[in-house]
Design a protein around this motif. Structure first.
Motif, PDB file in Angstrom:
ATOM      1  N   LEU A 118       0.813  -1.219   0.000  1.00  0.00           N
ATOM      2  CA  LEU A 118       0.000   0.000   0.000  1.00  0.00           C
ATOM      3  C   LEU A 118       0.847   1.270   0.000  1.00  0.00           C
ATOM      4  N   ARG A 119       2.039   1.173   0.587  1.00  0.00           N
ATOM      5  CA  ARG A 119       2.849   2.387   0.695  1.00  0.00           C
ATOM      6  C   ARG A 119       3.158   2.997  -0.672  1.00  0.00           C
ATOM      7  N   PRO A 120       3.614   2.193  -1.656  1.00  0.00           N
ATOM      8  CA  PRO A 120       3.812   2.818  -2.970  1.00  0.00           C
ATOM      9  C   PRO A 120       2.514   3.300  -3.622  1.00  0.00           C
ATOM     10  N   VAL A 121       1.385   2.683  -3.278  1.00  0.00           N
ATOM     11  CA  VAL A 121       0.122   3.223  -3.798  1.00  0.00           C
ATOM     12  C   VAL A 121      -0.053   4.643  -3.266  1.00  0.00           C
ATOM     13  N   HIS A 122       0.300   4.823  -2.000  1.00  0.00           N
ATOM     14  CA  HIS A 122       0.249   6.177  -1.442  1.00  0.00           C
ATOM     15  C   HIS A 122       1.236   7.110  -2.136  1.00  0.00           C
ATOM     16  N   THR A 123       2.515   6.710  -2.202  1.00  0.00           N
ATOM     17  CA  THR A 123       3.509   7.662  -2.719  1.00  0.00           C
ATOM     18  C   THR A 123       3.261   7.952  -4.200  1.00  0.00           C
ATOM     19  N   SER A 124       2.998   6.906  -4.997  1.00  0.00           N
ATOM     20  CA  SER A 124       2.720   7.184  -6.413  1.00  0.00           C
ATOM     21  C   SER A 124       1.389   7.894  -6.576  1.00  0.00           C
ATOM     22  N   GLY A 125       0.408   7.516  -5.755  1.00  0.00           N
ATOM     23  CA  GLY A 125      -0.911   8.147  -5.867  1.00  0.00           C
ATOM     24  C   GLY A 125      -0.838   9.645  -5.632  1.00  0.00           C
ATOM     25  N   VAL A 126      -0.100  10.071  -4.633  1.00  0.00           N
ATOM     26  CA  VAL A 126      -0.020  11.505  -4.368  1.00  0.00           C
ATOM     27  C   VAL A 126       0.980  12.201  -5.298  1.00  0.00           C
ATOM     28  N   ILE A 127       2.134  11.591  -5.517  1.00  0.00           N
ATOM     29  CA  ILE A 127       3.134  12.287  -6.342  1.00  0.00           C
ATOM     30  C   ILE A 127       2.703  12.284  -7.806  1.00  0.00           C
ATOM     31  N   LYS A 183      12.560   0.438  -6.663  1.00  0.00           N
ATOM     32  CA  LYS A 183      13.276   1.713  -6.600  1.00  0.00           C
ATOM     33  C   LYS A 183      12.286   2.793  -6.199  1.00  0.00           C
ATOM     34  N   GLU A 184      12.577   3.508  -5.131  1.00  0.00           N
ATOM     35  CA  GLU A 184      11.595   4.466  -4.631  1.00  0.00           C
ATOM     36  C   GLU A 184      11.262   5.529  -5.669  1.00  0.00           C
ATOM     37  N   TYR A 185       9.996   5.761  -5.868  1.00  0.00           N
ATOM     38  CA  TYR A 185       9.434   6.719  -6.832  1.00  0.00           C
ATOM     39  C   TYR A 185       9.660   6.267  -8.275  1.00  0.00           C
ATOM     40  N   ALA A 186      10.270   5.102  -8.476  1.00  0.00           N
ATOM     41  CA  ALA A 186      10.422   4.569  -9.833  1.00  0.00           C
ATOM     42  C   ALA A 186       9.979   3.108  -9.793  1.00  0.00           C
ATOM     43  N   VAL A 410       9.704  15.182   4.440  1.00  0.00           N
ATOM     44  CA  VAL A 410       8.968  14.881   3.215  1.00  0.00           C
ATOM     45  C   VAL A 410       7.593  15.539   3.250  1.00  0.00           C
ATOM     46  N   HIS A 411       6.897  15.386   4.372  1.00  0.00           N
ATOM     47  CA  HIS A 411       5.521  15.870   4.397  1.00  0.00           C
ATOM     48  C   HIS A 411       5.425  17.375   4.656  1.00  0.00           C
ATOM     49  N   ALA A 412       6.448  17.970   5.249  1.00  0.00           N
ATOM     50  CA  ALA A 412       6.462  19.438   5.281  1.00  0.00           C
ATOM     51  C   ALA A 412       6.471  19.934   3.844  1.00  0.00           C
ATOM     52  N   GLY A 413       7.264  19.255   2.994  1.00  0.00           N
ATOM     53  CA  GLY A 413       7.303  19.629   1.587  1.00  0.00           C
ATOM     54  C   GLY A 413       6.039  19.206   0.859  1.00  0.00           C
ATOM     55  N   ALA A 414       5.601  17.979   1.105  1.00  0.00           N
ATOM     56  CA  ALA A 414       4.504  17.430   0.315  1.00  0.00           C
ATOM     57  C   ALA A 414       3.162  18.065   0.682  1.00  0.00           C
ATOM     58  N   LEU A 415       2.893  18.151   1.968  1.00  0.00           N
ATOM     59  CA  LEU A 415       1.614  18.739   2.387  1.00  0.00           C
ATOM     60  C   LEU A 415       1.696  20.258   2.318  1.00  0.00           C
ATOM     61  N   GLY A 416       2.751  20.807   2.954  1.00  0.00           N
ATOM     62  CA  GLY A 416       2.830  22.253   3.089  1.00  0.00           C
ATOM     63  C   GLY A 416       3.102  22.963   1.779  1.00  0.00           C
ATOM     64  N   VAL A 458       0.205  19.154  12.673  1.00  0.00           N
ATOM     65  CA  VAL A 458       0.167  17.968  13.542  1.00  0.00           C
ATOM     66  C   VAL A 458       1.082  16.887  12.981  1.00  0.00           C
ATOM     67  N   TYR A 459       0.949  16.622  11.682  1.00  0.00           N
ATOM     68  CA  TYR A 459       1.752  15.578  11.045  1.00  0.00           C
ATOM     69  C   TYR A 459       3.237  15.865  11.235  1.00  0.00           C
ATOM     70  N   VAL A 460       3.647  17.072  10.851  1.00  0.00           N
ATOM     71  CA  VAL A 460       5.072  17.359  10.810  1.00  0.00           C
ATOM     72  C   VAL A 460       5.677  17.390  12.217  1.00  0.00           C
ATOM     73  N   GLY A 504      -3.340  13.766  12.124  1.00  0.00           N
ATOM     74  CA  GLY A 504      -3.009  14.896  11.245  1.00  0.00           C
ATOM     75  C   GLY A 504      -3.364  14.587   9.797  1.00  0.00           C
ATOM     76  N   GLY A 505      -3.040  13.370   9.372  1.00  0.00           N
ATOM     77  CA  GLY A 505      -3.368  12.964   8.009  1.00  0.00           C
ATOM     78  C   GLY A 505      -4.867  12.957   7.767  1.00  0.00           C
ATOM     79  N   LEU A 506      -5.617  12.545   8.782  1.00  0.00           N
ATOM     80  CA  LEU A 506      -7.081  12.544   8.645  1.00  0.00           C
ATOM     81  C   LEU A 506      -7.594  13.961   8.399  1.00  0.00           C
TER      82      LEU A 506
ATOM     83  N   SER B 103      15.734   3.350   2.752  1.00  0.00           N
ATOM     84  CA  SER B 103      15.910   4.717   3.248  1.00  0.00           C
ATOM     85  C   SER B 103      15.186   4.936   4.563  1.00  0.00           C
ATOM     86  N   LYS B 104      14.563   3.902   5.090  1.00  0.00           N
ATOM     87  CA  LYS B 104      13.760   4.084   6.305  1.00  0.00           C
ATOM     88  C   LYS B 104      13.883   2.829   7.155  1.00  0.00           C
ATOM     89  N   ARG B 105      14.083   3.026   8.480  1.00  0.00           N
ATOM     90  CA  ARG B 105      14.126   1.880   9.373  1.00  0.00           C
ATOM     91  C   ARG B 105      12.949   1.898  10.312  1.00  0.00           C
TER      92      ARG B 105
END
Ligand code: HEM
Ligand code: HEM
Lengths: 547, 243
Positions: A118-127, A183-186, A410-416, A458-460, A504-506, B103-105
């Motif tokens: 699910l994690r890459p579904v999140h990262t690819s889904g948002v990015i 490969k992250e993001y790829a 990451v989320h300061a950049g991604a959300l903010g 809250v998240y950050v 915070g994510g909610l 990149s994460k533990r």
């Protein structure tokens, strides 16, 4: 959509869709014993579905030549809706993975619902889903306004938008089935990567063809950023994804690179996915929509030049700060650190340029939540890049690397930054795109703003806290010189922060839902009788830089 | 300088050319030498390749996204060396296409996991981590014991790996599926072939505790047990101290 196309374009479209269907069929047959086959069926369905739609619509009357006196905004409209939908899906997946870290039993014994899939579904889904659609939609909008030229034809923008979304669907469905290059993001596999290259070439061609017909001698700053985004992402994508498939009937491939060379290539890619996807493209957005909304020219044209070339040059050196203290040779780590620190200069030049543009318009920032979204985005951009340059220092990175501090950054950049500039920009064009006098509700924009801001904070803060605690626990020694904490001690200490992060994510996700609702209701408002939006046509002078 | 820019920004081709040039420099200077400078990767004559079963296990590790929470890169820091073992060397992942440094533990580093726990511990832990580590946040991978391992295409996997530079022999490629079976079924004729082709130090065991059929669990545990054991290079005394 079909009615917008000329007869010749409809024939082209049907050929393309037919070819897509055949490719899908070939994948389905070649990959019948493999997960590749399932993706073949998806591609076939996309091609066939489109083909049937054209068969039914192909006899609609041709569009009149009047269309050439207007900008072509239909792809932007669909792109805006897709952005918001992917936003909800991607952030929903984010909330889910956040909850999994607090309550790991939420996997329900289903492979597709486990954290790692699910994690890459999140990262690819948002990015890619949310961010990428926003970039495509706004780039078409900005490109036409700043060149005072209409997009070159009615078919290639649809090819880019829909083709890109097909890529996103293949990516996300693949992860759920366990298809990933890791490969992250790829993560998407070789055939999806090839498809993206095709889409990207057409995207670039749209840019060049429109620029060639521009009625403004100068290419506006926003377009420099969009072009850097398109070009550099292409280079990164092709190099980092070089791989040898197991066979043409297999979804699996092996990267051309291994070990330390692969790590460096991957983080050259990874860091510049941040730089040219999550930064350059969105700076393009900022350089157009923020001054426009504030009704003021960009503060300094020179600062924007320095910032642009600084970012384009220096980011590409910085990838090795992801590999401090690893088996990567020391000299590369040092170079990466040095460039990351200097990178703060061009980054702050852009953030400062945006904020100084707002000088004299602060009362608008106070009253207008749409502009406030963009102002806040510029502030978060400044915060995140400062933090990034700080974390790139080797000694600091020895603490932050591998911990939740990275996730906080990451989320300061991604959300903010990324999400806020996107929401602000979309809100500012939705009324004119659908020729409505205003958004359905300015109140709801205000509600969204506060949900987004509080969710981000809250998240950050949760992740900054947990990251620093985690990093310190890992390196704390007892007086007798042994490590004080077991790994599991640090994991237990994270639990409350994981719950706070999910909360915070909610909040942030609720904000995105409010945005979706507000936009849908705007579209459903009755159109006004008079077409005052007709001012937005190719002859109107485009926005000019100051100085 | 700004005058020059005034010209560049009037030409789309000029802008494109400059962007590509300016953006290419950093990557070229940092990446290209890594392929040519010899000191980048240490020599390790004893380095061995992954067996077909370990390759399959590694692919399961990738499929399930284990790398999202576990690194395989021990940094040159004192606390990491004390917690996980000697820091990682470049050569150790030189057959890893792609590397899984991570990149994460969220969980601990796994670079030296091999032989740290028993096969039985791994099987229970993967089936439900909270049975052995009550505070764990790791998902329960129950399907690994249910799903039979696919081996018929392992030969293709080894040839693809050979195409990107891993030195598999023709014999290893030809016997890939058989060797996968043999490695998890000791005391069969197939098992002898594995030792012959991959060396006597290869782990040949019933990894999931059941001999009758190969499961995804067999492959994943076989892979986990070889982590950090492809070469002894990191344990040699001539390595510089950690910081
Ligand atoms: C509803 C809001 C969100 C929630 C709850 C959320 C949650 C998460 C979680 C739990 C992770 C995994 C962290 C870990 O492995 O420890 C993650 C990773 C990530 N998220 Fe989000 N996220 C949200 C929004 C976003 C947005 C809008 C973006 C981008 C535009 C984004 C980009 C990323 C990235 C790039 C990562 C990977 C970070 C890394 O590997 O270092 N997220 N997110
Ligand atoms: C001057 C600008 C920036 C610098 C120097 C910088 C530096 C860094 C550093 C040092 C890390 C940690 C690497 C590690 O220890 O693994 C990192 C991670 C990250 N940063 Fe930045 N950052 C900058 C701006 C941004 C911005 C604007 C974003 C936008 C969203 C962003 C997104 C990310 C992501 C997604 C990661 C996580 C990568 C991963 O491990 O998966 N960064 N950055």
């Amino acid at each position: 959509m079909i009615a917008d196309l000329t007869r010749a374009e409809r024939q082209w479209a049907m050929m393309i869709l037919g070819a897509l269907g055949i490719v899908g069929l070939a994948m389905a047959v070649a990959g019948r014993n493999d997960l590749l086959g399932i993706h073949g069926w998806i591609v076939l369905a996309a091609g066939l579905g489109g083909f049937i739609a054209f068969m039914r619509g192909k006899d609609a009357p041709e569009p009149s030549d009047d269309r050439l006196n207007e900008y072509y905004d239909a792809p932007t409209r669909l792109g805006i809706i897709l952005t918001l939908l992917w936003g909800v899906v991607g952030m929903g997946a984010g909330l889910w993975v956040a909850s999994l870290l607090a309550w790991p039993e939420l996997t329900f014994d289903a492979a597709w619902a486990s954290f790692g899939r699910l994690r890459p579904v999140h990262t690819s889904g948002v990015i890619f889903g949310f961010g990428g659609n926003a970039l495509i939609a706004t780039s078409f909008h900005v490109l036409q306004r700043t060149t005072r030229a209409r997009l070159p034809d009615q078919i290639s923008p649809w090819f880019v938008l829909l083709g890109y979304n097909l890529f996103c669907v293949i990516a996300a469905s693949g992860y759920l089935m366990g298809l990933t290059q890791s490969k992250e993001y790829a993560e998407p596999e070789w055939y999806a990567d090839i498809w993206l290259v095709v889409v990207w070439v057409v995207y670039f061609a749209i840019y060049m063809r429109t620029l060639a017909r521009r009625k403004e001698p100068h290419i506006y700053v926003a377009n420099w950023y969009y072009m850097a985004f398109i070009l550099v992402v292409a280079i990164l994508h092709i190099v980092n994804n070089l791989a040898v498939p197991v066979s043409f009937g297999s979804a699996k491939s092996y990267s051309l690179f291994s070990g330390v060379q692969d790590a460096m290539t991957q983080w050259w890619y990874g860091h510049n996915a941040v730089a040219f996807f999550l930064t350059a493209g969105f700076l393009g957005m900022m350089y157009y929509y923020l001054p426009k909304r504030a009704g003021r020219p960009i503060f300094s044209y020179r600062m924007s030049i320095i910032s642009f070339w600084g970012i384009t040059f220096m980011y590409m050196w910085a990838g090795s700060h992801h590999l401090h203290y690893t088996a990567l040779p020391h000299w590369v780590q040092t170079l990466g650190m040095a460039f990351s620190v200097v990178l703060l200069v061009p980054s702050w030049a852009s953030a400062g340029n945006a904020l100084l543009t707002l000088n004299g318009a602060w009362h608008k920032v106070r009253d207008d939540a749409v502009l406030r979204f963009m102002a806040l985005a510029a502030i978060f951009y400044g915060i995140t890049t400062f933090e990034g340059s700080f974390m790139a220092i080797r000694a600091v990175n020895s603490l932050s690397h591998y911990t939740d501090w990275t996730i906080g950054h990451v989320h300061a950049g991604a959300l903010g930054w990324v999400a806020m500039i996107t929401f602000g920009s979309l809100y500012s064009i939705v009324p004119s795109m659908w020729k409505r006098p205003s958004l359905y509700s300015a109140k709801l924009v205000e509600v969204h703003f506060w949900l987004a801001l509080s969710g981000t904070v809250v998240y950050v803060f949760a992740m900054w806290n947990s990251g620093v605690i985690q990093g310190l626990m890992w390196r704390t020694y007892t007086e007798s010189g042994t490590l004080s904490y077991s790994f599991i001690d640090s994991l237990v200490a994270m639990h409350p922060y994981y719950i706070a992060r999910a909360f915070g994510g909610l909040l942030f996700l609720l904000g995105a839902l409010v945005a979706l609702y507000n936009v849908v209701m705007t579209i459903r408002m009755p159109a006004p009788a008079t077409e005052d939006a007709a001012l937005d046509i190719p002859v109107q002078p485009a926005l000019q830089a100051g100085e | 300088m700004f005058g020059l820019h005034y010209k560049i920004e009037r030409s789309a081709i000029g802008l494109v050319t400059f962007i590509v040039l300016v953006a290419s420099i950093g990557g070229l200077i940092e990446i290209a030498p890594l392929f040519t400078i010899d000191e980048t990767v240490e020599q390790a004559p004893d380095m061995r390749v992954y067996t077909p079963l370990e390759v399959a296990g590694r692919n399961i590790y990738i499929r399930e996204g284990c790398y999202a929470c576990h690194s395989q890169m021990i940094r040159t820091l004192r606390d990491e060396v004390e917690r996980y073992g000697p820091y990682s060397l470049a050569v150790e992942s030189s057959y890893d296409h792609p590397q899984l440094w991570g990149s994460k533990r969220t969980g601990p580093d796994l670079a030296r996991l091999g032989n740290k726990y028993s096969d039985a511990w791994h099987t229970v832990h993967l089936f439900n981590p909270r049975d052995v580590v009550p505070e764990s946040k790791m998902p329960a991978y129950r399907w690994l014991l249910r799903d039979p391992l696919r081996t018929d295409d392992l030969g293709n996997h080894l040839s693809a790996l050979r195409a990107v530079g891993v030195p598999y022999t023709d014999e290893q490629v030809a016997n890939a599926a058989l060797d996968a079976y043999g490695q998890a079924n000791p005391e069969t004729a197939a098992a002898d072939g594995v030792a012959e082709r991959y060396g006597s130090a290869t782990n040949i065991r019933m990894f999931d505790g059941v001999s009758t059929r190969l499961t995804d669990m067999d492959a994943l545990v076989a892979y986990l047990q070889v982590l950090g054991n492809l070469t002894d290079a990191a344990h040699q005394p001539n390595q510089p101290e950690a910081e």
